[in-house]
Enzyme design. Structure first.
Site, mmCIF file in Angstrom:
data_model
loop_
_atom_site.group_PDB
_atom_site.id
_atom_site.type_symbol
_atom_site.label_atom_id
_atom_site.label_comp_id
_atom_site.label_asym_id
_atom_site.label_seq_id
_atom_site.Cartn_x
_atom_site.Cartn_y
_atom_site.Cartn_z
ATOM 1 N N GLU A 91 0.817 -1.287 -0.112
ATOM 2 C CA GLU A 91 -0.033 -0.017 -0.058
ATOM 3 C C GLU A 91 0.908 1.213 0.263
ATOM 4 O O GLU A 91 1.869 1.149 0.795
ATOM 5 C CB GLU A 91 -0.786 0.128 1.269
ATOM 6 C CG GLU A 91 -1.954 -0.923 1.231
ATOM 7 C CD GLU A 91 -2.656 -1.282 2.577
ATOM 8 O OE1 GLU A 91 -3.834 -1.529 2.362
ATOM 9 O OE2 GLU A 91 -2.125 -1.020 3.543
ATOM 10 N N CYS A 104 3.516 8.196 1.484
ATOM 11 C CA CYS A 104 4.011 7.191 2.497
ATOM 12 C C CYS A 104 4.156 5.735 1.764
ATOM 13 O O CYS A 104 3.309 5.547 1.169
ATOM 14 C CB CYS A 104 2.925 7.118 3.454
ATOM 15 S SG CYS A 104 3.175 5.676 4.644
ATOM 16 N N CYS A 111 6.676 -7.506 6.964
ATOM 17 C CA CYS A 111 7.794 -7.319 7.668
ATOM 18 C C CYS A 111 8.307 -8.395 8.836
ATOM 19 O O CYS A 111 7.509 -9.089 9.537
ATOM 20 C CB CYS A 111 7.455 -6.229 8.403
ATOM 21 S SG CYS A 111 8.784 -5.233 9.459
ATOM 22 N N CYS A 115 6.547 -6.597 15.023
ATOM 23 C CA CYS A 115 6.046 -5.664 16.362
ATOM 24 C C CYS A 115 4.629 -6.141 16.667
ATOM 25 O O CYS A 115 3.905 -6.460 16.129
ATOM 26 C CB CYS A 115 6.205 -4.319 16.115
ATOM 27 S SG CYS A 115 7.783 -3.603 15.486
ATOM 28 N N CYS A 118 1.398 -4.002 15.378
ATOM 29 C CA CYS A 118 1.496 -3.656 14.015
ATOM 30 C C CYS A 118 0.978 -5.019 13.133
ATOM 31 O O CYS A 118 1.538 -5.898 13.249
ATOM 32 C CB CYS A 118 2.894 -3.400 13.445
ATOM 33 S SG CYS A 118 3.008 -3.197 11.662
ATOM 34 N N CYS A 344 -11.646 0.379 4.095
ATOM 35 C CA CYS A 344 -10.451 -0.603 3.995
ATOM 36 C C CYS A 344 -10.817 -1.639 4.531
ATOM 37 O O CYS A 344 -10.633 -2.928 3.999
ATOM 38 C CB CYS A 344 -9.324 0.418 4.617
ATOM 39 S SG CYS A 344 -8.044 -0.806 5.014
#
Ligand code: SAH
Ligand code: SF4
Length: 380
Positions: A91, A104, A111, A115, A118, A344
């Site tokens: 995104e 952004c 990833c 975390c 996240c 979303c």
């Protein structure tokens, strides 16, 4: 397979052109066509010699990422979902403000840092994006928006590497992409308008100071190692003292005289008075040697199965007041684009699943709401 010219910075493109027997100024011309004018078809490049225009399609191409979806919020925020193949999507979000337009950008599909707060981290790591895939997000957004707004001028004035992924764990692809963003023959961003956000990959912070010293944002989220270990697992490898030392070392190279620290406000986890006090002490300990910092408090954007909640506004204000009273420059970020946030969550499940969409996007949509600036930024 032929080369995708989006993968090259200017030096890389010059080397590629040299292999074709072409001089460097041809590379500069090509580079400007691609990044300044958004060309993807060599036949458009009318100032290139006819022979070169005919030769290029046999040896290279300019291939952007396919767009899976585009959504626009009533406040003007736009997000795109790009297909990066193999069932992965990333995104990119455009955040317009009165005096700037911020993009952004994602650096990885997924990833590996993992975390706790996240959604990207929860989904695990798929793969690094290539330089071309990082740049394709900017290339597409800039030229698409220019066409939409019907203006020849730059629309994107700032880029933040705060989309999906840990940019400093994809360093070799990141650096040429940053160079293109900075290049006056391409996007011409100033170093202070280009920010890399990291969860704290210490050796790469040092390398970035040498290679491409853009603005640095560090995702802190906790004032002590025990708590940070549990929120940002990379802390076990690079604990707070090492991370803050790396920030101090970065400061002389930084384009601004401060480092930004991000702190995601998690209800009952890291938002108590004692945490604020520990944070003040931590900053002051390192401030003794001159870290100037700016703290951004980010309201947590919840996602399914996170087991975490956003701190109530009163807790955020209380936390901010303690930092401010100690002289730390502190802002609370406000989420924008709530209407596409809702949309979303309605994306087709398979797309949503492989893109960690909701939380990452909300982060990108955040805009600064200044609580109170100290009259003068203090060096801590
Ligand atoms: N990997 C890098 C950059 C991408 S994350 C990093 O961690 O810095 C960009 C920012 O979004 C980070 O500060 C991150 O902590 C924050 N973030 C991640 N998940 C979030 C969530 N659910 N709510 C609010 N902010 C979040
Ligand atoms: Fe990765 Fe950043 Fe998410 Fe942590 S916050 S999992 S480093 S993208």
């Amino acid at each position: 397979m032929t080369a995708n010219l989006l993968d090259f910075d200017l030096d890389g493109l010059a080397a590629f052109c040299e292999q074709l027997g072409e001089k460097r100024f041809r590379a500069t011309q090509l580079f400007r066509w691609i990044h300044q004018r958004g060309a993807s078809d060599f036949s458009q490049m009318t100032d290139l010699a006819r022979s070169l225009r005919d030769k290029l399609p046999c040896v290279c191409h300019i291939t952007p990422l396919p767009v899976l979806s585009r959504q626009q919020s009533s406040d003007g925020t736009i997000k795109w979902l790009f297909d990066v193949g193999g069932g992965n999507a990333v995104e990119t979000v455009f955040i317009p403000e009165a005096d700037r337009g911020t993009l952004c950008v994602s650096s990885q599909a997924g990833c590996a840092v993992g975390c706790r707060f996240c959604s990207t981290g929860h989904q695990g790591f798929s793969r690094n994006l290539s330089t071309g895939e990082i740049l394709a997000q900017l290339w597409y957004a800039e030229h698409h928006l220019r066409a939409q707004f019907g203006q020849g001028e730059r629309v994107i004035t700032n880029v933040v590497m705060m989309g999906m992924g840990e940019p400093l764990q994809n360093y070799s692809a990141l650096v040429p992409a940053l160079r293109v963003m900075l290049d006056d023959h391409a996007y011409g961003l100033s170093r202070r308008r280009l920010t890399v956000s990291t969860s704290g990959v210490v050796p790469m912070i040092d390398r970035m100071a040498q290679d491409v010293p853009v603005a640095l944002a560090v995702s802190l989220h906790a004032p002590n190692d025990a708590l940070r270990d549990s929120l940002v697992p990379l802390n076990k490898k690079y604990p707070l003292a090492e991370l803050l030392d790396a920030c101090l070392r970065y400061l002389p190279a930084a384009p601004r005289d401060f480092i930004t620290f991000e702190y995601c406000m998690l209800d009952g986890v890291n938002d108590q008075v004692e945490h604020a006090q520990q944070l003040v002490a931590l900053m002051q300990r390192h401030g003794g040697r001159g870290v100037a910092c700016k703290l951004n408090l980010i309201p947590f954007n919840p996602f399914p199965d996170s087991g975490l909640m956003c701190s109530p506004p009163a807790a955020v204000q209380r936390f901010a007041q303690i930092l401010l009273a100690a002289g730390l420059v502190t802002t609370v970020r406000k989420t924008r684009g709530d209407d596409i946030d809702a949309a979303c969550g309605q994306l087709a499940g398979d797309v949503l699943d492989r893109t960690n969409a909701a939380a990452r996007l909300a982060t990108a949509r955040q805009t600064e709401q200044t609580v109170r600036w100290m009259p003068k930024e203090r060096t801590l």
